[in-house]
Scaffold this motif. Structure first.
Motif, PDB file in Angstrom:
ATOM      1  N   ILE A  32      -8.498  -6.564   5.694  1.00  0.00           N
ATOM      2  CA  ILE A  32      -8.102  -7.935   5.372  1.00  0.00           C
ATOM      3  C   ILE A  32      -6.733  -7.930   4.697  1.00  0.00           C
ATOM      4  N   TYR A  33      -6.549  -7.039   3.730  1.00  0.00           N
ATOM      5  CA  TYR A  33      -5.258  -6.947   3.035  1.00  0.00           C
ATOM      6  C   TYR A  33      -4.132  -6.612   4.007  1.00  0.00           C
ATOM      7  N   LEU A  34      -4.344  -5.590   4.837  1.00  0.00           N
ATOM      8  CA  LEU A  34      -3.309  -5.178   5.785  1.00  0.00           C
ATOM      9  C   LEU A  34      -2.971  -6.298   6.761  1.00  0.00           C
ATOM     10  N   ARG A  35      -3.984  -6.973   7.260  1.00  0.00           N
ATOM     11  CA  ARG A  35      -3.738  -8.072   8.206  1.00  0.00           C
ATOM     12  C   ARG A  35      -2.999  -9.230   7.538  1.00  0.00           C
ATOM     13  N   GLN A  36      -3.329  -9.521   6.281  1.00  0.00           N
ATOM     14  CA  GLN A  36      -2.628 -10.594   5.577  1.00  0.00           C
ATOM     15  C   GLN A  36      -1.169 -10.233   5.350  1.00  0.00           C
ATOM     16  N   LYS A  37      -0.913  -8.973   5.038  1.00  0.00           N
ATOM     17  CA  LYS A  37       0.450  -8.555   4.719  1.00  0.00           C
ATOM     18  C   LYS A  37       1.288  -8.265   5.966  1.00  0.00           C
ATOM     19  N   TYR A  38       0.679  -7.621   6.988  1.00  0.00           N
ATOM     20  CA  TYR A  38       1.447  -7.145   8.135  1.00  0.00           C
ATOM     21  C   TYR A  38       1.044  -7.766   9.479  1.00  0.00           C
ATOM     22  N   GLY A  39      -0.111  -8.338   9.560  1.00  0.00           N
ATOM     23  CA  GLY A  39      -0.627  -8.800  10.843  1.00  0.00           C
ATOM     24  C   GLY A  39      -1.483  -7.717  11.482  1.00  0.00           C
ATOM     25  N   ASP A  40      -1.793  -7.875  12.759  1.00  0.00           N
ATOM     26  CA  ASP A  40      -2.655  -6.906  13.442  1.00  0.00           C
ATOM     27  C   ASP A  40      -1.943  -5.607  13.792  1.00  0.00           C
ATOM     28  N   LEU A  41      -0.619  -5.650  13.866  1.00  0.00           N
ATOM     29  CA  LEU A  41       0.167  -4.464  14.207  1.00  0.00           C
ATOM     30  C   LEU A  41       1.163  -4.141  13.098  1.00  0.00           C
ATOM     31  N   LEU A  42       1.253  -2.869  12.764  1.00  0.00           N
ATOM     32  CA  LEU A  42       2.227  -2.408  11.777  1.00  0.00           C
ATOM     33  C   LEU A  42       3.343  -1.671  12.499  1.00  0.00           C
ATOM     34  N   THR A  43       4.562  -1.916  12.074  1.00  0.00           N
ATOM     35  CA  THR A  43       5.696  -1.166  12.617  1.00  0.00           C
ATOM     36  C   THR A  43       5.653   0.242  12.060  1.00  0.00           C
ATOM     37  N   ILE A  44       6.464   1.108  12.605  1.00  0.00           N
ATOM     38  CA  ILE A  44       6.510   2.493  12.123  1.00  0.00           C
ATOM     39  C   ILE A  44       7.017   2.543  10.672  1.00  0.00           C
ATOM     40  N   ASP A  45       7.897   1.623  10.301  1.00  0.00           N
ATOM     41  CA  ASP A  45       8.359   1.542   8.907  1.00  0.00           C
ATOM     42  C   ASP A  45       7.199   1.182   7.982  1.00  0.00           C
ATOM     43  N   GLU A  46       6.385   0.238   8.412  1.00  0.00           N
ATOM     44  CA  GLU A  46       5.239  -0.186   7.606  1.00  0.00           C
ATOM     45  C   GLU A  46       4.187   0.914   7.531  1.00  0.00           C
ATOM     46  N   VAL A  47       4.000   1.642   8.614  1.00  0.00           N
ATOM     47  CA  VAL A  47       3.068   2.778   8.604  1.00  0.00           C
ATOM     48  C   VAL A  47       3.529   3.810   7.581  1.00  0.00           C
ATOM     49  N   ALA A  48       4.817   4.103   7.569  1.00  0.00           N
ATOM     50  CA  ALA A  48       5.365   5.052   6.601  1.00  0.00           C
ATOM     51  C   ALA A  48       5.083   4.588   5.177  1.00  0.00           C
ATOM     52  N   ASP A  49       5.263   3.311   4.926  1.00  0.00           N
ATOM     53  CA  ASP A  49       5.039   2.758   3.591  1.00  0.00           C
ATOM     54  C   ASP A  49       3.564   2.812   3.205  1.00  0.00           C
ATOM     55  N   VAL A  50       2.703   2.332   4.070  1.00  0.00           N
ATOM     56  CA  VAL A  50       1.274   2.253   3.760  1.00  0.00           C
ATOM     57  C   VAL A  50       0.647   3.639   3.610  1.00  0.00           C
ATOM     58  N   LEU A  51       1.015   4.558   4.488  1.00  0.00           N
ATOM     59  CA  LEU A  51       0.427   5.907   4.438  1.00  0.00           C
ATOM     60  C   LEU A  51       1.210   6.861   3.543  1.00  0.00           C
TER      61      LEU A  51
END
Length: 76
Positions: free
Chosen positions: A10-29
């Motif tokens: 729910i948090y990820l979808r609210q912040k990023y939507g259903d798809l995360l860019t590679i930049d967002e993946v780097a940040d989240v992980l």
């Protein structure tokens, strides 16, 4: 899906939507750089799959897979 995964999703979808860019993946992980994500992907050690979509530039990860990956990290 556990409640923790559901909350993360729910948090990820609210912040990023259903798809995360590679930049967002780097940040989240918590990868230091996008290059580190790309290297992990090429070595097949990235804990989530990256997808390419026709008509869109770059790689994307599904929010659901990222949430599950984080849950698996917590269990280790």
């Amino acid at each position: 899906m556990s409640s923790t995964t559901s909350e993360r999703l729910i948090y990820l979808r609210q912040k990023y939507g259903d798809l995360l860019t590679i930049d967002e993946v780097a940040d989240v992980l918590r990868y230091k750089t996008v290059a580190a994500v790309r290297k992990a992907h090429s070595r097949k050690t990235l804990p989530v799959a990256l997808y390419r979509f026709k008509g869109r530039a770059g790689y994307f990860a599904r929010a659901e897979e990222v949430a599950k990956s984080i849950e698996n990290m917590d269990l280790s």
